[in-house]
Design a protein around this motif. Structure first.
Motif, PDB file in Angstrom:
ATOM      1  N   GLY A  97      75.213  20.793  58.412  1.00 19.18           N
ATOM      2  CA  GLY A  97      75.823  20.951  59.749  1.00 19.18           C
ATOM      3  C   GLY A  97      77.378  20.340  59.674  1.00 19.18           C
ATOM      4  N   SER A  98      77.681  19.994  61.094  1.00 14.40           N
ATOM      5  CA  SER A  98      79.169  19.668  60.993  1.00 14.40           C
ATOM      6  C   SER A  98      79.425  18.367  60.775  1.00 14.40           C
ATOM      7  N   ARG A  99      78.280  17.652  60.578  1.00 12.72           N
ATOM      8  CA  ARG A  99      78.253  15.963  60.261  1.00 12.72           C
ATOM      9  C   ARG A  99      77.884  15.909  58.903  1.00 12.72           C
ATOM     10  N   GLY A 100      78.278  14.771  58.250  1.00 13.66           N
ATOM     11  CA  GLY A 100      77.839  14.529  57.075  1.00 13.66           C
ATOM     12  C   GLY A 100      78.401  14.797  55.870  1.00 13.66           C
ATOM     13  N   PHE A 101      79.734  15.371  55.946  1.00 15.66           N
ATOM     14  CA  PHE A 101      80.443  15.889  54.874  1.00 15.66           C
ATOM     15  C   PHE A 101      80.412  14.813  53.723  1.00 15.66           C
ATOM     16  N   PRO A 102      80.294  14.955  52.452  1.00 14.90           N
ATOM     17  CA  PRO A 102      80.321  14.052  51.397  1.00 14.90           C
ATOM     18  C   PRO A 102      81.710  13.632  51.214  1.00 14.90           C
ATOM     19  N   ARG A 103      81.860  12.336  50.590  1.00 19.98           N
ATOM     20  CA  ARG A 103      83.120  11.962  50.127  1.00 19.98           C
ATOM     21  C   ARG A 103      83.086  11.966  48.759  1.00 19.98           C
ATOM     22  N   GLY A 104      84.445  12.217  48.132  1.00 20.37           N
ATOM     23  CA  GLY A 104      84.688  12.467  46.859  1.00 20.37           C
ATOM     24  C   GLY A 104      84.115  13.530  46.285  1.00 20.37           C
ATOM     25  N   PRO A 105      83.805  13.601  45.098  1.00 16.63           N
ATOM     26  CA  PRO A 105      83.309  14.742  44.165  1.00 16.63           C
ATOM     27  C   PRO A 105      82.128  15.529  45.044  1.00 16.63           C
ATOM     28  N   ALA A 106      81.978  16.729  45.047  1.00 17.32           N
ATOM     29  CA  ALA A 106      81.128  17.623  45.865  1.00 17.32           C
ATOM     30  C   ALA A 106      79.662  17.140  45.245  1.00 17.32           C
ATOM     31  N   ASP A 107      78.736  16.909  46.430  1.00  9.94           N
ATOM     32  CA  ASP A 107      77.825  16.245  46.469  1.00  9.94           C
ATOM     33  C   ASP A 107      76.608  17.291  45.749  1.00  9.94           C
ATOM     34  N   GLY A 108      76.042  17.148  44.823  1.00  6.79           N
ATOM     35  CA  GLY A 108      75.306  18.081  43.962  1.00  6.79           C
ATOM     36  C   GLY A 108      75.942  18.688  42.858  1.00  6.79           C
ATOM     37  N   ASP A 109      77.287  18.491  42.800  1.00  2.70           N
ATOM     38  CA  ASP A 109      77.982  19.562  41.900  1.00  2.70           C
ATOM     39  C   ASP A 109      78.098  18.725  40.554  1.00  2.70           C
ATOM     40  N   PRO A 110      77.336  19.227  39.556  1.00  7.11           N
ATOM     41  CA  PRO A 110      77.562  18.833  38.197  1.00  7.11           C
ATOM     42  C   PRO A 110      78.836  18.910  37.784  1.00  7.11           C
ATOM     43  N   ALA A 157      83.481  32.750  72.621  1.00  8.80           N
ATOM     44  CA  ALA A 157      84.747  32.423  72.190  1.00  8.80           C
ATOM     45  C   ALA A 157      84.873  30.979  72.408  1.00  8.80           C
ATOM     46  N   GLU A 158      84.552  30.581  73.484  1.00  7.15           N
ATOM     47  CA  GLU A 158      84.572  28.778  73.597  1.00  7.15           C
ATOM     48  C   GLU A 158      83.789  28.144  72.828  1.00  7.15           C
ATOM     49  N   ALA A 159      82.705  28.553  72.449  1.00  9.99           N
ATOM     50  CA  ALA A 159      81.677  27.830  71.428  1.00  9.99           C
ATOM     51  C   ALA A 159      82.114  27.939  69.965  1.00  9.99           C
ATOM     52  N   GLN A 160      82.713  29.184  69.853  1.00 12.50           N
ATOM     53  CA  GLN A 160      83.384  29.127  68.444  1.00 12.50           C
ATOM     54  C   GLN A 160      84.503  28.219  68.181  1.00 12.50           C
ATOM     55  N   GLU A 161      85.356  28.193  69.218  1.00 11.99           N
ATOM     56  CA  GLU A 161      86.575  27.163  69.036  1.00 11.99           C
ATOM     57  C   GLU A 161      85.868  25.787  68.887  1.00 11.99           C
ATOM     58  N   GLN A 162      84.938  25.525  69.673  1.00 15.19           N
ATOM     59  CA  GLN A 162      84.493  24.065  69.586  1.00 15.19           C
ATOM     60  C   GLN A 162      83.866  23.798  68.160  1.00 15.19           C
ATOM     61  N   THR A 163      83.210  25.025  67.613  1.00 10.58           N
ATOM     62  CA  THR A 163      82.523  24.682  66.237  1.00 10.58           C
ATOM     63  C   THR A 163      83.775  24.258  65.235  1.00 10.58           C
ATOM     64  N   LEU A 164      84.809  25.103  65.402  1.00 11.36           N
ATOM     65  CA  LEU A 164      85.861  24.962  64.459  1.00 11.36           C
ATOM     66  C   LEU A 164      86.450  23.552  64.674  1.00 11.36           C
ATOM     67  N   ARG A 165      86.691  23.156  65.777  1.00 12.31           N
ATOM     68  CA  ARG A 165      87.071  22.065  65.989  1.00 12.31           C
ATOM     69  C   ARG A 165      86.255  20.837  65.410  1.00 12.31           C
ATOM     70  N   ASN A 166      85.001  20.901  65.515  1.00 10.57           N
ATOM     71  CA  ASN A 166      84.191  20.280  64.851  1.00 10.57           C
ATOM     72  C   ASN A 166      84.160  20.131  63.400  1.00 10.57           C
ATOM     73  N   MET A 167      84.220  21.076  62.852  1.00 15.90           N
ATOM     74  CA  MET A 167      84.669  21.377  61.461  1.00 15.90           C
ATOM     75  C   MET A 167      85.773  20.406  60.873  1.00 15.90           C
ATOM     76  N   ASP A 193      95.942  22.333  66.814  1.00 17.46           N
ATOM     77  CA  ASP A 193      95.738  21.358  67.795  1.00 17.46           C
ATOM     78  C   ASP A 193      94.330  20.601  67.670  1.00 17.46           C
ATOM     79  N   ALA A 194      93.577  21.246  66.720  1.00 13.95           N
ATOM     80  CA  ALA A 194      92.228  20.428  66.262  1.00 13.95           C
ATOM     81  C   ALA A 194      92.653  19.489  65.337  1.00 13.95           C
ATOM     82  N   MET A 195      93.637  19.466  64.510  1.00 15.38           N
ATOM     83  CA  MET A 195      94.198  18.809  63.402  1.00 15.38           C
ATOM     84  C   MET A 195      94.611  17.789  63.990  1.00 15.38           C
ATOM     85  N   ILE A 196      95.573  17.783  65.247  1.00 14.37           N
ATOM     86  CA  ILE A 196      96.124  16.661  65.794  1.00 14.37           C
ATOM     87  C   ILE A 196      95.083  16.017  66.592  1.00 14.37           C
TER      88      ILE A 196
END
Length: 344
Positions: A97-110, A157-167, A193-196
């Motif tokens: 999902g859009s939450r829970g991005f791993p920090r540091g090296p890729a999770d599960g990436d040997p 289109a609105e939902a897609q934009e919100q998905t991108l903003r969440n990412m 705009d989403a980055m800002i």
């Protein structure tokens, strides 16, 4: 049978390569050596893999997945890899999902575990996808004239934009450098705009987010990018290749705005250049010539002469500013708005 040309897109590649035996790490090792020696012969000392990491096993024979990273690391710790390429860089993709991005090296990436600092495949920036969603390389093709759409999850289109903003928000929140493929002025507007928005919500020093491609970007958005330290990674060799056909496809005025180097530098935006290989060959000399001349390959016709820049600023997009984008601490200062296109 797939329609002509459909084998080039990532989803179709997965369908095809599901029936093709995967290459082994020795094949990857030999392929990497051939590629790196070719780059070294061109004087290229750093390269960025646009999509290395978990989830890429079904693309390009699996070379961008775990096995490819392991092959990179093995070569980087040996005498075989040209020294300048001892730290291959890649953009990780996070599953889920859009939450829970791993920090540091890729999770599960040997491929990222246990490697020495001198040889690790560094996952610097983040591009995110979910199973069933289009790959980032095809994610954002949208112009203000209504041509194109955001190719991310969402029923509108609105939902897609919100998905991108969440990412973008969650990538920034997890301390990643976020790089977004944006093709079209409106797509760039939304991503910037989403980055800002993310930087306002969760301030942190110098994240160096950037837009990949960023063609047709407006002066207004360039000014915002400069203010917030957001970069643009442009593709002059593609401009050279498609310049004449772009006039037919989008009209002369918009084609002239494709990769507006001079406007970006004048605004104070930091700008880097890339070949987008294998879309074009990594011929940086042709790229520099195109930044200076804005000529098309087919006819030599000039497109957007007002966006020409000089030799020194063009070289900086491949050297000092590229080092800044990649956070290489080699004593090179952050690009300054004073380094204008007139300084050549």
């Amino acid at each position: 049978m797939l329609p002509a040309g459909e084998g080039a897109v990532d989803g179709a590649q997965r369908l095809i390569q599901g029936a093709v035996p995967p290459a082994d790490e020795d094949t990857f090792r030999r392929a990497i050596l051939v590629a790196m020696r070719a780059l070294a012969a061109e004087g290229i000392t750093s390269d960025t893999g646009p999509a290395l990491g978990p989830g890429r096993e079904g693309i390009l024979g699996g070379a961008q997945g775990r096995s490819g990273i392991r092959a990179f690391n093995a070569l980087a710790s040996s005498v075989e890899l040209p020294p300048a390429h001892g730290r291959p860089r890649g953009a990780r993709r996070a599953r889920g999902g859009s939450r829970g991005f791993p920090r540091g090296p890729a999770d599960g990436d040997p491929g990222d575990r246990g490697a020495s600092p001198a040889s690790a495949s560094r996952s610097q920036d983040l591009r995110r996808w979910r199973p069933g969603e289009p790959d980032g390389a095809h994610a954002l093709r949208l112009r203000r004239d209504g041509n194109g759409s955001l190719a991310v999850g969402g029923d509108s289109a609105e939902a897609q934009e919100q998905t991108l903003r969440n990412m973008i928000l969650e990538g920034h929140r997890a301390d990643h450098q976020v790089a977004v493929h944006v093709t079209g002025d409106k797509a760039t507007d939304i991503a910037v705009d989403a980055m800002i928005e993310a930087m306002r919500a969760f301030p942190r020093p110098d994240p160096r987010h950037y837009g990949i491609h960023a063609d047709f970007v407006s002066d207004t958005t360039l000014a915002r990018m400069a203010e917030w330290g957001i970069g643009a990674n442009m593709n002059p060799t593609i401009k050279w290749l498609i310049s004449d056909s772009a006039v037919e496809n989008v009209g002369e005025e918009l084609a002239a705005r494709e990769w507006p180097y001079r406007s970006a530098l004048r605004a104070g935006t930091w700008v880097t250049s890339a070949s987008d290989a294998p879309v074009t060959a990594p011929t940086w000399r042709q790229a520099v010539a195109t930044m200076m001349l804005r000529e098309g390959r087919a006819t030599g016709r000039v497109s957007g002469p007002e966006e020409r820049i000089g030799l020194i600023p063009a070289l900086r997009t491949y050297s000092t500013t590229a080092a800044y984008q990649d956070s290489r601490k080699t004593g090179r200062a952050r690009p300054s708005p004073a380094r204008s296109p007139t300084s050549a």
